[in-house]
Design a protein around this motif. Structure first.
Motif, PDB file in Angstrom:
ATOM      1  N   VAL A 183     -11.020  -6.253 -12.611  1.00  9.70           N
ATOM      2  CA  VAL A 183     -11.737  -5.216 -13.364  1.00  9.70           C
ATOM      3  C   VAL A 183     -11.444  -3.844 -12.766  1.00  9.70           C
ATOM      4  CG1 VAL A 183     -14.014  -4.331 -13.994  1.00  9.70           C
ATOM      5  CG2 VAL A 183     -13.564  -6.792 -14.099  1.00  9.70           C
ATOM      6  N   GLY A 184     -11.408  -3.771 -11.443  1.00 10.25           N
ATOM      7  CA  GLY A 184     -11.129  -2.501 -10.778  1.00 10.25           C
ATOM      8  C   GLY A 184      -9.731  -1.990 -11.081  1.00 10.25           C
ATOM      9  N   VAL A 185      -8.753  -2.891 -11.073  1.00 12.27           N
ATOM     10  CA  VAL A 185      -7.370  -2.494 -11.393  1.00 12.27           C
ATOM     11  C   VAL A 185      -7.282  -2.009 -12.831  1.00 12.27           C
ATOM     12  CG1 VAL A 185      -5.027  -3.382 -11.746  1.00 12.27           C
ATOM     13  CG2 VAL A 185      -6.291  -3.999  -9.683  1.00 12.27           C
ATOM     14  N   LEU A 186      -7.935  -2.736 -13.728  1.00 13.76           N
ATOM     15  CA  LEU A 186      -7.918  -2.359 -15.144  1.00 13.76           C
ATOM     16  C   LEU A 186      -8.605  -1.019 -15.363  1.00 13.76           C
ATOM     17  CD1 LEU A 186      -7.127  -3.322 -17.997  1.00 13.76           C
ATOM     18  CD2 LEU A 186      -9.405  -4.347 -18.181  1.00 13.76           C
ATOM     19  N   GLY A 187      -9.701  -0.781 -14.657  1.00 18.53           N
ATOM     20  CA  GLY A 187     -10.455   0.450 -14.847  1.00 18.53           C
ATOM     21  C   GLY A 187      -9.821   1.669 -14.209  1.00 18.53           C
ATOM     22  N   GLY A 195      -6.494   1.782 -13.023  1.00 16.84           N
ATOM     23  CA  GLY A 195      -5.060   1.887 -13.239  1.00 16.84           C
ATOM     24  C   GLY A 195      -4.279   1.971 -11.937  1.00 16.84           C
ATOM     25  N   THR A 196      -4.908   1.597 -10.838  1.00 16.19           N
ATOM     26  CA  THR A 196      -4.252   1.616  -9.531  1.00 16.19           C
ATOM     27  C   THR A 196      -4.301   0.227  -8.913  1.00 16.19           C
ATOM     28  OG1 THR A 196      -6.231   2.122  -8.219  1.00 16.19           O
ATOM     29  CG2 THR A 196      -5.049   3.986  -9.216  1.00 16.19           C
ATOM     30  N   GLN A 197      -3.562   0.048  -7.818  1.00 16.80           N
ATOM     31  CA  GLN A 197      -3.526  -1.236  -7.140  1.00 16.80           C
ATOM     32  C   GLN A 197      -4.568  -1.370  -6.043  1.00 16.80           C
ATOM     33  OE1 GLN A 197       0.072  -1.774  -4.834  1.00 16.80           O
ATOM     34  NE2 GLN A 197       0.100   0.353  -4.143  1.00 16.80           N
ATOM     35  N   TRP A 198      -5.312  -0.300  -5.773  1.00 19.09           N
ATOM     36  CA  TRP A 198      -6.194  -0.303  -4.604  1.00 19.09           C
ATOM     37  C   TRP A 198      -7.294  -1.363  -4.637  1.00 19.09           C
ATOM     38  CZ3 TRP A 198      -4.519   1.476  -0.326  1.00 19.09           C
ATOM     39  CH2 TRP A 198      -3.585   2.510  -0.313  1.00 19.09           C
ATOM     40  N   PRO A 199      -7.938  -1.604  -5.767  1.00 16.38           N
ATOM     41  CA  PRO A 199      -8.946  -2.682  -5.773  1.00 16.38           C
ATOM     42  C   PRO A 199      -8.340  -4.032  -5.399  1.00 16.38           C
ATOM     43  CG  PRO A 199      -9.242  -1.270  -7.669  1.00 16.38           C
ATOM     44  CD  PRO A 199      -7.940  -0.871  -7.049  1.00 16.38           C
ATOM     45  N   ASP A 200      -7.132  -4.301  -5.894  1.00 19.67           N
ATOM     46  CA  ASP A 200      -6.437  -5.547  -5.581  1.00 19.67           C
ATOM     47  C   ASP A 200      -6.102  -5.621  -4.101  1.00 19.67           C
ATOM     48  OD1 ASP A 200      -4.777  -7.982  -6.467  1.00 19.67           O
ATOM     49  OD2 ASP A 200      -3.241  -6.737  -5.509  1.00 19.67           O
ATOM     50  N   LEU A 201      -5.618  -4.517  -3.528  1.00 18.01           N
ATOM     51  CA  LEU A 201      -5.216  -4.508  -2.122  1.00 18.01           C
ATOM     52  C   LEU A 201      -6.414  -4.656  -1.190  1.00 18.01           C
ATOM     53  CD1 LEU A 201      -2.492  -1.680  -2.079  1.00 18.01           C
ATOM     54  CD2 LEU A 201      -2.185  -4.156  -2.275  1.00 18.01           C
ATOM     55  N   ILE A 202      -7.526  -4.036  -1.544  1.00 21.07           N
ATOM     56  CA  ILE A 202      -8.720  -4.120  -0.695  1.00 21.07           C
ATOM     57  C   ILE A 202      -9.230  -5.551  -0.623  1.00 21.07           C
ATOM     58  CG2 ILE A 202     -11.147  -3.446  -0.506  1.00 21.07           C
ATOM     59  CD1 ILE A 202     -10.318  -0.707  -1.662  1.00 21.07           C
ATOM     60  N   VAL A 203      -9.345  -6.200  -1.786  1.00 25.73           N
ATOM     61  CA  VAL A 203      -9.814  -7.589  -1.820  1.00 25.73           C
ATOM     62  C   VAL A 203      -8.824  -8.497  -1.093  1.00 25.73           C
ATOM     63  CG1 VAL A 203     -10.265  -9.562  -3.326  1.00 25.73           C
ATOM     64  CG2 VAL A 203     -11.189  -7.312  -3.909  1.00 25.73           C
ATOM     65  N   ALA A 204      -7.528  -8.274  -1.310  1.00 24.20           N
ATOM     66  CA  ALA A 204      -6.514  -9.100  -0.658  1.00 24.20           C
ATOM     67  C   ALA A 204      -6.582  -8.966   0.856  1.00 24.20           C
ATOM     68  CB  ALA A 204      -5.121  -8.706  -1.155  1.00 24.20           C
ATOM     69  N   ALA A 205      -6.739  -7.738   1.352  1.00 22.36           N
ATOM     70  CA  ALA A 205      -6.792  -7.513   2.801  1.00 22.36           C
ATOM     71  C   ALA A 205      -7.993  -8.210   3.424  1.00 22.36           C
ATOM     72  CB  ALA A 205      -6.845  -6.010   3.091  1.00 22.36           C
ATOM     73  N   ILE A 206      -9.130  -8.144   2.746  1.00 18.44           N
ATOM     74  CA  ILE A 206     -10.336  -8.800   3.272  1.00 18.44           C
ATOM     75  C   ILE A 206     -10.159 -10.302   3.316  1.00 18.44           C
ATOM     76  CG2 ILE A 206     -12.772  -9.279   2.815  1.00 18.44           C
ATOM     77  CD1 ILE A 206     -12.975  -6.445   1.616  1.00 18.44           C
ATOM     78  N   ALA A 223       0.822  -1.212   0.000  1.00 13.48           N
ATOM     79  CA  ALA A 223       0.000   0.000   0.000  1.00 13.48           C
ATOM     80  C   ALA A 223       0.855   1.260   0.000  1.00 13.48           C
ATOM     81  CB  ALA A 223      -0.931   0.001   1.215  1.00 13.48           C
ATOM     82  N   PHE A 224       2.099   1.146   0.443  1.00 12.58           N
ATOM     83  CA  PHE A 224       2.996   2.302   0.477  1.00 12.58           C
ATOM     84  C   PHE A 224       3.801   2.435  -0.816  1.00 12.58           C
ATOM     85  CE2 PHE A 224       2.211   1.252   4.907  1.00 12.58           C
ATOM     86  CZ  PHE A 224       1.930   2.501   5.451  1.00 12.58           C
ATOM     87  N   GLY A 225       3.609   1.520  -1.738  1.00  8.46           N
ATOM     88  CA  GLY A 225       4.287   1.587  -3.018  1.00  8.46           C
ATOM     89  C   GLY A 225       3.353   2.078  -4.110  1.00  8.46           C
ATOM     90  N   ASP A 226       3.845   2.071  -5.329  1.00  8.51           N
ATOM     91  CA  ASP A 226       3.026   2.551  -6.445  1.00  8.51           C
ATOM     92  C   ASP A 226       2.917   1.517  -7.559  1.00  8.51           C
ATOM     93  OD1 ASP A 226       5.634   2.636  -7.249  1.00  8.51           O
ATOM     94  OD2 ASP A 226       5.642   4.746  -7.861  1.00  8.51           O
ATOM     95  N   GLY A 227       3.277   0.280  -7.256  1.00 10.26           N
ATOM     96  CA  GLY A 227       3.179  -0.759  -8.273  1.00 10.26           C
ATOM     97  C   GLY A 227       1.737  -1.124  -8.570  1.00 10.26           C
ATOM     98  N   VAL A 228       1.483  -1.505  -9.799  1.00  9.63           N
ATOM     99  CA  VAL A 228       0.139  -1.910 -10.222  1.00  9.63           C
ATOM    100  C   VAL A 228       0.194  -3.351 -10.714  1.00  9.63           C
ATOM    101  CG1 VAL A 228      -1.791  -1.462 -11.785  1.00  9.63           C
ATOM    102  CG2 VAL A 228      -0.434   0.444 -10.887  1.00  9.63           C
ATOM    103  N   PRO A 229      -0.594  -4.245 -10.138  1.00 13.60           N
ATOM    104  CA  PRO A 229      -0.576  -5.649 -10.585  1.00 13.60           C
ATOM    105  C   PRO A 229      -1.096  -5.778 -12.012  1.00 13.60           C
ATOM    106  CG  PRO A 229      -2.406  -5.264  -9.084  1.00 13.60           C
ATOM    107  CD  PRO A 229      -1.568  -4.020  -9.055  1.00 13.60           C
ATOM    108  N   ARG A 230      -0.786  -6.886 -12.619  1.00 12.22           N
ATOM    109  CA  ARG A 230      -1.217  -7.122 -13.995  1.00 12.22           C
ATOM    110  C   ARG A 230      -2.661  -7.603 -13.997  1.00 12.22           C
ATOM    111  NH1 ARG A 230       4.165 -10.577 -15.710  1.00 12.22           N
ATOM    112  NH2 ARG A 230       5.696  -8.915 -15.326  1.00 12.22           N
ATOM    113  N   ALA A 231      -3.535  -6.725 -14.431  1.00  6.80           N
ATOM    114  CA  ALA A 231      -4.968  -7.039 -14.411  1.00  6.80           C
ATOM    115  C   ALA A 231      -5.292  -8.226 -15.314  1.00  6.80           C
ATOM    116  CB  ALA A 231      -5.766  -5.814 -14.836  1.00  6.80           C
ATOM    117  N   GLU A 232      -4.563  -8.343 -16.446  1.00  3.04           N
ATOM    118  CA  GLU A 232      -4.838  -9.446 -17.367  1.00  3.04           C
ATOM    119  C   GLU A 232      -4.553 -10.798 -16.710  1.00  3.04           C
ATOM    120  OE1 GLU A 232      -2.869  -6.919 -17.914  1.00  3.04           O
ATOM    121  OE2 GLU A 232      -3.859  -5.734 -19.482  1.00  3.04           O
ATOM    122  N   THR A 233      -3.429 -10.875 -16.006  1.00  2.00           N
ATOM    123  CA  THR A 233      -3.094 -12.120 -15.311  1.00  2.00           C
ATOM    124  C   THR A 233      -4.121 -12.417 -14.228  1.00  2.00           C
ATOM    125  OG1 THR A 233      -0.733 -11.748 -15.706  1.00  2.00           O
ATOM    126  CG2 THR A 233      -1.336 -13.319 -13.967  1.00  2.00           C
TER     127      THR A 233
END
Length: 221
Positions: free
Chosen positions: A164-168, A170-181, A103-113
């Motif tokens: 879909v959230g990451v793709l739409g 362009g940030t990692q936040w949708p991925d991080l929110i789901v992962a944290a839950i 969450a303190f970084g700026d990397g974006v996961p690969r939405a396609e993968t």
């Protein structure tokens, strides 16, 4: 979602050969998906995929315990559950910590993968759920395994939503929110397993070795 009740002791389901075959297939699918999804999660930088892999690990452990120790004494089933709970807890904690760090970084996961692997995971869990569907009204063990697989398929939909959230965005936040839950649910499930297994071991020991303060007076009489 990680299930803490799939190894119920209501009745030994291994007496049903068809049930055993289904569990073996389910075990193979879940073990393979855990290995594949954790590699994909690490390669793509997706914490949601890593957290979803936790579900496959938990279910694989559940099926293995049902097949390997369901007919053994309670203390052995409880010890196996301790190992399972500790593994799930440790992996959930790892995913949660790495998610917070990310969450303190700026990397974006690969939405396609995320989308491709999430779809494969959904198909895998859907196939397992279909195989277990006929046992949904069986004893507590059978029913809980079916519920676990059904809930895991719902978790896969959350991963796809994150993709879909990451793709739409362009940030990692949708991925991080789901992962944290999902990681939090994994930690909670692991703790529940550890607590129940510990209680079972304590109760079994107390039953096997009564308190001397209660035994000696009876002997002296």
């Amino acid at each position: 979602m990680v299930c803490s009740s799939c190894a119920s002791d209501a009745r030994d389901p291994t007496a049903d050969k068809r049930w055993r075959r289904v569990l073996w297939v389910a075990l193979a699918i879940n073990a393979a998906m855990f290995a594949g999804e954790i590699v994909a999660g690490l390669a793509s930088g997706s914490r949601a995929l890593q957290a979803d892999a936790l579900d496959f690990l938990g279910d694989a452990a559940n099926y293995a315990i049902s097949l390997g120790v369901a007919g053994m004494a309670l203390r052995w089933r409880s010890r196996a559950a301790l190992l399972k709970g500790a593994t799930i807890f440790a992996f959930g904690l790892y995913v949660l910590v790495t998610t917070i760090v990310a969450a303190f970084g700026d990397g974006v996961p690969r939405a396609e993968t995320m989308g491709i692997v999430g779809t494969l995971a959904l198909v895998a869990n859907g196939a397992v759920a279909l195989m277990l569907y006929r046992y949904r009204s069986g004893d507590a063990n059978m029913r809980s395994v079916w519920i676990c697989s059904r809930n895991d398929a719902i978790g896969n939909l959350a991963v796809l939503a994150a993709a879909v959230g990451v793709l739409g965005t362009g940030t990692q936040w949708p991925d991080l929110i789901v992962a944290a839950i999902m990681a939090a649910l994994g930690i909670s499930g692991g703790l529940q397993i550890l607590r129940q297994a510990t209680d079972e071991l304590r109760g079994n020991t107390a039953h096997a070795e009564p308190d001397r303060a209660q035994v000696l007076p009876a002997v002296m009489k």
